[in-house]
Scaffold this motif. Structure first.
Motif, short mmCIF file in Angstrom:
data_model
loop_
_atom_site.label_atom_id
_atom_site.label_comp_id
_atom_site.label_asym_id
_atom_site.label_seq_id
_atom_site.Cartn_x
_atom_site.Cartn_y
_atom_site.Cartn_z
N SER A 15 0.82 -1.21 0.00
CA SER A 15 0.00 0.00 0.00
C SER A 15 0.85 1.26 0.00
CB SER A 15 -0.93 0.00 1.22
OG SER A 15 -1.63 1.23 1.31
N SER A 16 1.95 1.25 0.76
CA SER A 16 2.78 2.44 0.86
C SER A 16 3.81 2.53 -0.26
CB SER A 16 3.48 2.48 2.22
OG SER A 16 4.28 1.33 2.41
N THR A 17 4.29 1.39 -0.77
CA THR A 17 5.33 1.42 -1.80
C THR A 17 4.76 1.43 -3.21
OG1 THR A 17 5.49 -1.01 -1.88
CG2 THR A 17 6.90 0.14 -0.28
N ALA A 18 3.43 1.23 -3.36
CA ALA A 18 2.83 1.06 -4.68
C ALA A 18 3.13 2.21 -5.62
CB ALA A 18 1.32 0.87 -4.54
N VAL A 19 3.25 3.43 -5.08
CA VAL A 19 3.47 4.59 -5.95
C VAL A 19 4.80 4.51 -6.68
CG1 VAL A 19 1.95 6.13 -4.67
CG2 VAL A 19 4.34 5.88 -3.96
N TYR A 20 5.73 3.67 -6.19
CA TYR A 20 7.02 3.52 -6.85
C TYR A 20 7.11 2.25 -7.68
CZ TYR A 20 8.42 7.37 -3.86
OH TYR A 20 8.49 8.59 -3.25
N GLY A 21 6.04 1.48 -7.70
CA GLY A 21 5.92 0.37 -8.61
C GLY A 21 7.01 -0.66 -8.53
N ALA A 22 7.56 -1.04 -9.71
CA ALA A 22 8.50 -2.15 -9.80
C ALA A 22 9.83 -1.84 -9.16
CB ALA A 22 8.72 -2.51 -11.27
N VAL A 28 1.49 -3.88 -14.91
CA VAL A 28 0.51 -3.06 -14.19
C VAL A 28 0.36 -3.63 -12.78
CG1 VAL A 28 -1.87 -2.25 -14.13
CG2 VAL A 28 -0.69 -2.47 -16.32
N PHE A 29 0.40 -2.72 -11.78
CA PHE A 29 0.43 -3.15 -10.39
C PHE A 29 -0.60 -2.35 -9.58
CE2 PHE A 29 4.65 -3.32 -12.31
CZ PHE A 29 4.85 -4.70 -12.32
N PRO A 30 -1.70 -3.00 -9.18
CA PRO A 30 -2.76 -2.30 -8.42
C PRO A 30 -2.66 -2.57 -6.91
CG PRO A 30 -3.61 -4.34 -9.31
CD PRO A 30 -2.15 -4.31 -9.66
N VAL A 31 -3.16 -1.61 -6.12
CA VAL A 31 -3.17 -1.73 -4.65
C VAL A 31 -4.43 -1.05 -4.13
CG1 VAL A 31 -2.05 -1.08 -2.49
CG2 VAL A 31 -0.66 -1.79 -4.43
N VAL A 32 -5.02 -1.64 -3.10
CA VAL A 32 -6.13 -1.00 -2.39
C VAL A 32 -5.92 -1.19 -0.89
CG1 VAL A 32 -7.62 -3.05 -2.47
CG2 VAL A 32 -8.64 -0.77 -2.24
N ALA A 33 -6.26 -0.16 -0.11
CA ALA A 33 -6.09 -0.24 1.35
C ALA A 33 -7.23 0.50 2.03
CB ALA A 33 -4.75 0.37 1.77
N GLY A 56 -4.34 -3.52 3.87
CA GLY A 56 -4.05 -3.24 2.48
C GLY A 56 -3.63 -4.48 1.73
N TYR A 57 -3.97 -4.51 0.44
CA TYR A 57 -3.59 -5.64 -0.41
C TYR A 57 -3.23 -5.09 -1.78
CZ TYR A 57 -3.59 -9.98 -3.06
OH TYR A 57 -3.22 -11.02 -3.85
N GLY A 58 -2.12 -5.57 -2.31
CA GLY A 58 -1.74 -5.10 -3.63
C GLY A 58 -0.58 -5.88 -4.19
N VAL A 59 -0.16 -5.48 -5.37
CA VAL A 59 0.88 -6.18 -6.12
C VAL A 59 1.97 -5.19 -6.49
CG1 VAL A 59 1.43 -7.56 -8.16
CG2 VAL A 59 -0.80 -7.80 -7.05
N GLY A 114 0.95 -8.66 -1.73
CA GLY A 114 1.11 -8.55 -0.29
C GLY A 114 -0.14 -8.12 0.43
N LEU A 115 -0.41 -8.76 1.57
CA LEU A 115 -1.48 -8.37 2.48
C LEU A 115 -0.85 -7.84 3.75
CD1 LEU A 115 -4.48 -8.34 3.51
CD2 LEU A 115 -4.05 -10.67 4.33
N ASN A 116 -1.26 -6.64 4.18
CA ASN A 116 -0.75 -6.05 5.42
C ASN A 116 -1.93 -5.61 6.28
OD1 ASN A 116 2.03 -4.75 6.56
ND2 ASN A 116 0.29 -3.47 7.13
N ILE A 117 -1.92 -6.03 7.55
CA ILE A 117 -2.94 -5.64 8.52
C ILE A 117 -2.23 -4.94 9.67
CG2 ILE A 117 -4.73 -6.43 10.09
CD1 ILE A 117 -5.13 -8.83 8.24
#
Length: 1024
Positions: free
Chosen positions: A223-230, A611-616, A641-644, A693-696
């Motif tokens: 969730s936090s790193t998604a903005v920087y992608g790969a 393409v790498f989506p995330v939702v939290a 949060g969960y995303g790729v 990744g799933l983060n709680i």
């Protein structure tokens, strides 16, 4: 001001109705602005904390607008606002406060948050209140560590944040190994992404001046790193440098310190003369003592008859020398640091300028590190809604000089000297192929690295649409390196010299559009990003060998008999798009959605983009009505949060590559022809490695004034399509091919707890505890069932096992050492390690007798920091620990001795408990049979440790020296790596070195290890 009729007459009769209407609207806006300005008042105020001390850098903003300023170093501010306007005053670590303007003078006292959910943290492409963050974001407490010796930013990070794993470096200025959470790849990129002032930083962390850093934040989940992608599959470290603030006068800051460094090795050093003779005598116990027990001395034994003749003399027996090679190659290290900065500014312009010097001399001679840095962070506001700035720095690193071979220093016997009677270096003192360790020291060596960084940006808050912001970043990294070298001892004593030049450049171009607004109970922030990165590397090397003399060193390579020139270059490019929405309803329900598209030139034509989506989601439970009566809970937030995220391959690995080599000679005496051949197979279907990744998480603030705060994290990551080189049949002409295989799972738990234990008038005691645990597991590798039984095979040759950790240890189980009278299995002499015969067939084989012994990864990490404050005194005590639990955090520690032609002349380390008939309970094997054991297994030992890592005592003299023109004067003394409790033997349990395969291994009692240094620092800080 001209009236409406005058303007229309100037336009003429042909002015259209549309123009008339537009002008009328513009005039109304002008009249409205003039009317509003007529009601403005100039407000002067001061912001203080609960003790009455000024709060510098507090934000003062008119609620609902972008009109604002910040407090200077005295806590004062001036702002022009309308009467009855509402000012929102906020500062890091304090609760926001709203004040209605009813007077021209305002005094505001802020209440501390004590690191609660109101803290502002840096996130990707912006900042956010921690209470609004839905991902796993942690901030490093830098203030408690400002007075520690920090030649490298990485050194300050050890143990500061749960999930951020930082090791040790044993070279001057070196960057320690850094990772975040568990290992998510087998052979893909494993580097943590460093973001410096919004730009990817590709230089060495050794080039950054730690004193210039304002904040460090760590992004750990999807969730936090998604903005920087790969780029962010392995986590992100956000470093923000200091900036200037509005102040009535410039703020001048100076700090200086001196550090003394000593090794923590204790008695871990080579034998002196007496110890060496005794050691060698035991290595010939079958000659020095009488059979059958070999404990009674043999009166006819003379050591000089059995050891290497170079250690003896024809007449007197052994050489008479007692030369201390170790002392000759080492000395106590030192670090001198000095930092000077000036900052300040006005409503329209702010500046931060700094310069720094670091001079470190390591424990091993010529392990030197010098750095000079300069920084200029400038920002101007041409208009109230437009900012333009530059964040820039330059770093000049000098690492001239080459060390003596430290491993060879430990092997050299004290009976030999490095110089002859004339003082000339003896190139081969043992008369073998092993040269003197000082042949790598008495050389001409220049190693310089210059780093340049600049981010030029513009930031626009569009005045015609409230909440809309555009920011452009143009970031640049440039590095130029040169290495000059000359040695008369190189190239087989014929002499060698070279000059190597390298340069690296990359740029990052980001366009960021952000819209932020509040609609009743709805709070929306939307971010759009379009960016590109290009990287280029060039290298040129000129080299010569075979010199009759090297008087001109590397400055005239044409004097060499054989001359060579090599050059290389590479380039890669990325582009990316990102969209993120942060939504908050009623200050308690949070939603973050992110999608990023990455493109990388290193991937095959079929999979250039990923393409790498995330939702939290987040829920601020403490804002609910049913929580208001629970006085002990001030803040409580749940988030999930969960995303790729993706991970990219190394450049050129998806394409077939061609190499040029000498291939054929046409006829006797003919010239060598060069040929080209395909050296690797391409893979058009090589695609992005993906980590889902799933983060709680739970964030909380408890007790009065949030005395107990913290966060708990649980995560589960699954990495698929692993980038890995799979072996293929040699009939293809190639040994392997890069492809996507398998799956790795990582599961972990983290906790960060901060407790203000005592809050008295003059005394405070704060404690912070960090804990993290991670378990990784290989789920599949190739998905191939070779046996047809539905169970995938392990890759034993690569050390990969289904259902086990990446660092699984598959080896022989040990059961002591074979004694003189023991019944031994075939192939194992007396004094060798006894291996457990797992299948009881009276033989030891690799296939049948190896088992899983444990893993290299630790079970958990824990650290505890305590800060005690009494009046002007402050004491910081930090303890750090890594624990292996059951069969975890194991390292190979087997300094076995085998008597052969080489070992009858070389030295060893004191304190190693070798077996001998005189020492039957010895721990480590000693084999004097002349025949090697059938297998020489590793000796796996627990590396767990507890370390008293940092202690700092400081005193602030400011109250005693009020009449001096100084804002702050403080002095400090600190110690680092003071004591380590561990059962591990040898070099420090946390240090590692790469083996022949590039895998990091613990050093233990092995020859060639390097010591960790215990440091003591004295320093002073001044602020004018």
């Amino acid at each position: 001001m001209p009236n409406k009729k005058t303007i229309l007459s100037l336009l003429g009769r042909k002015a259209t109705k549309a123009a008339t209407l537009a002008i009328a609207v513009l005039l109304q806006l002008l009249f409205f602005t003039g009317s509003a300005n007529a009601q403005n008042v100039t407000v002067k105020g001061k912001v203080t904390n609960e003790q009455g001390s000024p709060v510098e850098g507090a934000s003062v903003v008119v609620k609902g607008t972008t009109n604002g300023t910040t407090t200077d170093n005295t806590g004062s501010f001036t702002i022009s606002v309308q009467r009855n306007a509402v000012l929102v005053i906020s500062a890091i670590n304090f609760s926001d406060k709203e004040v209605v303007v009813t007077d021209a003078n305002i005094n505001v006292k802020l209440e501390p948050l004590e690191k609660s959910l109101g803290e502002v943290v840096v996130i990707g492409y912006g900042t956010q209140r921690k209470i609004d963050v839905t991902g796993a974001v942690a901030s490093v407490n830098l203030e408690a560590r400002r007075d520690l010796p920090m030649t490298n930013v990485g050194q300050v990070l050890q143990g500061t944040v749960p999930g951020l794993n930082v090791g040790l470096s044993t070279v001057s200025g070196g960057t320690p190994p850094i990772s975040i959470r568990g290992r998510v790849t087998l052979s893909g990129n494993q580097n943590v992404l460093i973001i410096l002032d919004g730009i990817q930083y590709t230089g060495s962390l050794s080039s950054i001046n730690p004193d210039d850093i304002a904040t460090i934040d760590v992004l750990k989940d999807a969730s936090s790193t998604a903005v920087y992608g790969a780029q962010a599959a392995n986590g992100v470290i956000l470093i923000t440098s200091k900036k200037g603030r509005k102040s009535e006068k410039p703020r001048l800051s100076f700090s200086s310190s001196y550090t003394v460094q000593q090794p923590t090795i204790g008695d871990l050093r080579p034998f002196d003369r007496d110890g060496f003779i005794k050691f060698m005598t035991e290595n010939f116990y079958d000659k020095a003592y009488l059979a059958p027990g070999y404990t009674q001395p043999n009166p006819s034994f003379r050591l000089q008859d059995w050891i290497d003749p170079v250690l003896g003399t024809p007449t007197t027996g052994l050489q008479p020398h007692n030369y201390d090679w170790f002392d000759e190659a080492t000395k106590n290290g030192s670090i001198y640091e000095a930092n000077l900065s000036i900052s300040g500014g006005s409503d329209r312009f702010t500046y931060f300028l700094s310069g720094a010097l670091v001079d470190q001399k390591g424990y091993i001679i010529n392990d030197n590190f010098k750095r000079k840095t300069i920084r200029a962070n400038l920002e101007t506001k041409p208009l109230s809604w437009w900012k333009v700035g530059v964040v820039s720095s330059a770093s000049f690193v000098n690492q001239d000089g080459a060390e003596p071979s430290f491993g060879s220093i430990q092997r050299m016997p004290p009976l030999l000297r490095p110089y002859d009677s004339t003082g000339t270096l003896i190139p081969f003192p043992t008369r073998t192929l092993e040269p003197s360790p000082f042949t790598t020291y008495y050389v001409d060596d220049v190693e310089r690295n210059n780093y340049y960084f600049a981010n030029i940006y513009t930031d626009i808050n569009f005045p015609f649409l409230k909440g809309l912001n555009y920011r452009m970043n143009f970031g640049n990294n440039y590095r130029e390196s040169k290495r000059f070298f000359a040695s008369i001892y190189a190239a087989g004593q014929t002499g060698q010299a070279f000059k190597n030049y390298q340069n690296y450049y990359d740029y990052t171009f980001d366009n960021i559009l952000t819209y932020k607004n509040t609609f009743g109970k709805h709070d929306v922030t939307a971010t759009l990003l379009y960016g590109a990165i290009e990287r280029q590397f060039n290298s040129t090397n000129s080299r010569a060998e075979g010199f009759t003399r090297l008087n001109l060193s590397y400055n005239n390579l044409s004097l060499g008999t054989n001359r060579f020139t090599e050059s290389s270059a590479n380039a890669e490019a990325l582009n990316y798009q990102m969209a993120r929405v942060n939504y908050k309803f009623n200050d308690r329900y949070l939603l973050t959605g992110t999608i990023r598209r990455d493109g990388f030139s290193g991937f095959s034509k079929n999979f250039k983009y990923g393409v790498f989506p995330v939702v939290a989601l987040g829920w601020v439970v403490s804002e609910e009505k049913f929580m208001k009566n629970i006085k002990a809970i001030n803040s409580l937030k749940l988030r999930a949060g969960y995303g790729v995220n993706g991970n990219q391959t190394a450049q050129y690995t998806s394409i077939a590559r061609v190499e040029t080599n000498t291939s054929y000679i046409y006829g006797d005496g003919g010239t060598t022809a060069f040929g080209q051949q395909v050296s690797s197979l391409g893979n058009d279907n090589l695609e992005w490695e993906r980590t889902a990744g799933l983060n709680i998480g739970v964030d909380f603030g408890l007790l009065k004034q949030n005395r107990l705060t913290g966060s708990l994290e649980f995560y589960k990551n699954k990495t698929t399509d692993l980038l890995y080189s799979i072996n293929i049949p040699n009939v293809t002409g190639f040994g392997s091919i890069r492809t996507n295989v398998g799956q790795i799972d990582n599961t972990g738990f983290e906790a960060a707890i901060n407790y203000n234990i005592i809050r008295a008038k003059d005394f405070k005691w704060d404690a912070n505890l960090n804990f993290s645990a991670n378990i990784n597991k290989i789920v599949t590798i190739r998905g191939i069932d070779a046996n047809g039984d539905g169970i995938e095979d392990d890759l034993i040759s690569s050390g990969l096992f289904i259902g086990k950790a990446i660092g699984t240890i598959y080896d022989y189980q040990l059961d002591g050492i074979y004694q003189l009278t023991d019944t031994r299995l075939p192939g194992f002499p007396v004094g060798s390690l006894r291996i457990v015969d797992q299948n009881k067939d009276n033989d030891i084989t690799q296939a049948a007798d190896r088992i899983v012994l444990g893993r290299r990864e630790p079970a958990y990490r824990v650290s505890l920091g305590n800060t005690f404050s009494y009046k002007g005194f402050s004491l910081f005590v930090f303890v750090n620990s890594v624990q292996g639990g059951k069969n975890g955090y194991l390292g190979n520690n087997n300094p076995s001795y085998f008597r052969e032609d080489n070992t009858i002349r070389i030295n060893d380390l004191m304190g190693i408990d070798y077996w001998s008939p005189n020492n039957p309970n010895g721990k480590y094997p000693r084999n004097v049979s002349g025949t090697r054991a059938k297998f020489e297994p590793s000796y796996w030992q627990d590396r767990s440790f507890i370390r008293l890592q940092d202690v700092t005592l400081s005193y602030n003299f400011s109250k005693l020296l009020k009449k001096l023109p100084v804002e702050t004067i403080s002095a400090f003394v600190s110690g680092r790596n003071l004591y380590t409790w561990t059962n591990w033997e040898g070099w420090d349990p946390e240090t590692e070195a790469a083996d022949a395969n590039g895998v990091l291994q613990a050093q233990g009692l092995l020859i060639g290890g390097r010591p960790v240094l215990r440091t003591f620092t004295f320093g002073v800080n001044l602020v004018f």
